[in-house]
Design a protein around this motif. Structure first.
Motif, PDB file in Angstrom:
ATOM      1  N   GLU A   3       0.859  -1.180   0.000  1.00  0.00           N
ATOM      2  CA  GLU A   3       0.000   0.000   0.000  1.00  0.00           C
ATOM      3  C   GLU A   3       0.894   1.229   0.000  1.00  0.00           C
ATOM      4  N   SER A   4       0.323   2.375  -0.323  1.00  0.00           N
ATOM      5  CA  SER A   4       1.106   3.607  -0.338  1.00  0.00           C
ATOM      6  C   SER A   4       1.643   3.902   1.064  1.00  0.00           C
ATOM      7  N   ALA A   5       2.646   4.763   1.119  1.00  0.00           N
ATOM      8  CA  ALA A   5       3.253   5.142   2.394  1.00  0.00           C
ATOM      9  C   ALA A   5       2.225   5.731   3.345  1.00  0.00           C
ATOM     10  N   ALA A   6       1.232   6.433   2.803  1.00  0.00           N
ATOM     11  CA  ALA A   6       0.198   7.021   3.647  1.00  0.00           C
ATOM     12  C   ALA A   6      -0.633   5.940   4.315  1.00  0.00           C
ATOM     13  N   GLY A   7      -0.771   4.814   3.674  1.00  0.00           N
ATOM     14  CA  GLY A   7      -1.561   3.731   4.220  1.00  0.00           C
ATOM     15  C   GLY A   7      -0.830   2.923   5.263  1.00  0.00           C
ATOM     16  N   GLY A   8       0.480   2.904   5.225  1.00  0.00           N
ATOM     17  CA  GLY A   8       1.235   2.260   6.272  1.00  0.00           C
ATOM     18  C   GLY A   8       2.060   1.066   5.851  1.00  0.00           C
ATOM     19  N   TYR A   9       1.661   0.301   4.805  1.00  0.00           N
ATOM     20  CA  TYR A   9       2.380  -0.915   4.480  1.00  0.00           C
ATOM     21  C   TYR A   9       3.803  -0.649   3.996  1.00  0.00           C
ATOM     22  N   GLY A  10       4.054   0.475   3.347  1.00  0.00           N
ATOM     23  CA  GLY A  10       5.377   0.766   2.824  1.00  0.00           C
ATOM     24  C   GLY A  10       6.309   1.400   3.847  1.00  0.00           C
ATOM     25  N   LYS A  11       5.806   1.717   5.010  1.00  0.00           N
ATOM     26  CA  LYS A  11       6.614   2.370   6.050  1.00  0.00           C
ATOM     27  C   LYS A  11       7.305   1.340   6.928  1.00  0.00           C
ATOM     28  N   GLU A  12       8.430   1.746   7.477  1.00  0.00           N
ATOM     29  CA  GLU A  12       9.115   0.920   8.462  1.00  0.00           C
ATOM     30  C   GLU A  12       8.238   0.885   9.720  1.00  0.00           C
ATOM     31  N   PRO A  13       8.294  -0.174  10.487  1.00  0.00           N
ATOM     32  CA  PRO A  13       7.459  -0.276  11.683  1.00  0.00           C
ATOM     33  C   PRO A  13       7.634   0.911  12.647  1.00  0.00           C
ATOM     34  N   GLY A  14       8.841   1.399  12.782  1.00  0.00           N
ATOM     35  CA  GLY A  14       9.096   2.513  13.693  1.00  0.00           C
ATOM     36  C   GLY A  14       8.538   3.836  13.213  1.00  0.00           C
ATOM     37  N   ASP A  15       8.130   3.915  11.938  1.00  0.00           N
ATOM     38  CA  ASP A  15       7.603   5.159  11.372  1.00  0.00           C
ATOM     39  C   ASP A  15       6.076   5.169  11.280  1.00  0.00           C
ATOM     40  N   ARG A  16       5.440   4.150  11.770  1.00  0.00           N
ATOM     41  CA  ARG A  16       3.983   4.081  11.704  1.00  0.00           C
ATOM     42  C   ARG A  16       3.393   4.684  12.980  1.00  0.00           C
ATOM     43  N   GLY A  17       2.724   5.787  12.839  1.00  0.00           N
ATOM     44  CA  GLY A  17       2.109   6.448  13.984  1.00  0.00           C
ATOM     45  C   GLY A  17       2.814   7.739  14.335  1.00  0.00           C
ATOM     46  N   ARG A  18       2.250   8.440  15.290  1.00  0.00           N
ATOM     47  CA  ARG A  18       2.786   9.734  15.742  1.00  0.00           C
ATOM     48  C   ARG A  18       3.232   9.639  17.177  1.00  0.00           C
ATOM     49  N   THR A  19       4.224  10.403  17.526  1.00  0.00           N
ATOM     50  CA  THR A  19       4.650  10.547  18.918  1.00  0.00           C
ATOM     51  C   THR A  19       4.451  11.996  19.294  1.00  0.00           C
ATOM     52  N   SER A  20       3.730  12.223  20.374  1.00  0.00           N
ATOM     53  CA  SER A  20       3.584  13.598  20.849  1.00  0.00           C
ATOM     54  C   SER A  20       4.244  13.701  22.214  1.00  0.00           C
ATOM     55  N   ILE A  21       4.857  14.832  22.462  1.00  0.00           N
ATOM     56  CA  ILE A  21       5.582  15.070  23.714  1.00  0.00           C
ATOM     57  C   ILE A  21       4.927  16.239  24.416  1.00  0.00           C
ATOM     58  N   ALA A  22       4.499  16.034  25.639  1.00  0.00           N
ATOM     59  CA  ALA A  22       3.818  17.065  26.422  1.00  0.00           C
ATOM     60  C   ALA A  22       4.794  18.172  26.836  1.00  0.00           C
TER      61      ALA A  22
END
Length: 143
Positions: A3-22
């Motif tokens: 799937e496209s990078a936006a969909g998630g399949y083409g991304k590395e596992p560590g790049d899937r999702g967001r990290t927010s810092i308070a």
């Protein structure tokens, strides 16, 4: 199936999702890093009374724990952060040198631990701790 990078399949596992810092996380890191600098006596308001109330508040069970983030305000965006610090310096130190060292230490710690770019560290020196002034930390009434 890829799937496209936006969909998630083409991304590395560590790049899937967001990290927010308070903001509070960055404030704690910056507060600890600033306190490591020789010549920084305390963080926060220079008023002895304000420091005393802050120390009491920190010791009260269930009370707000400003502690390590006292004197630090952070604005955190998605990739950048800006910090305002209020410090009390020891008498006899070069304020310019202490401020430079605080900036360097804070930027290094925050960028290393969070991956955020620190765009500015503003430092307000609110007081000078004189050698003959007693520390105004009250004795704890709690045991």
């Amino acid at each position: 199936m890829t799937e496209s990078a936006a969909g998630g399949y083409g991304k590395e596992p560590g790049d899937r999702g967001r990290t927010s810092i308070a903001d509070g996380v960055v404030e704690k890191i910056a507060g600890l890093a600033a306190r490591e600098v020789v010549g920084v006596h305390a963080m926060g308001s220079g008023s002895g009374l304000s420091r005393t109330f802050g120390a009491v508040r920190d010791r009260v069970p269930g009370g707000q724990k400003a502690g390590v983030s006292r004197g630090v305000k952070a604005e955190v965006g998605e990739t950048q952060t800006a910090l305002d610090l209020e410090i009390v310096v020891d008498y006899g130190v070069s304020i310019r040198d202490v401020a430079r060292a605080v900036r360097e230490n804070v930027i290094s710690a925050v960028e290393r631990m969070t991956g955020l770019e620190v765009v500015e560290v503003n430092i307000a020196v609110s007081d000078v701790k004189l050698p003959d002034e007693p520390d105004e930390e009250p004795e704890s009434r709690l045991q």
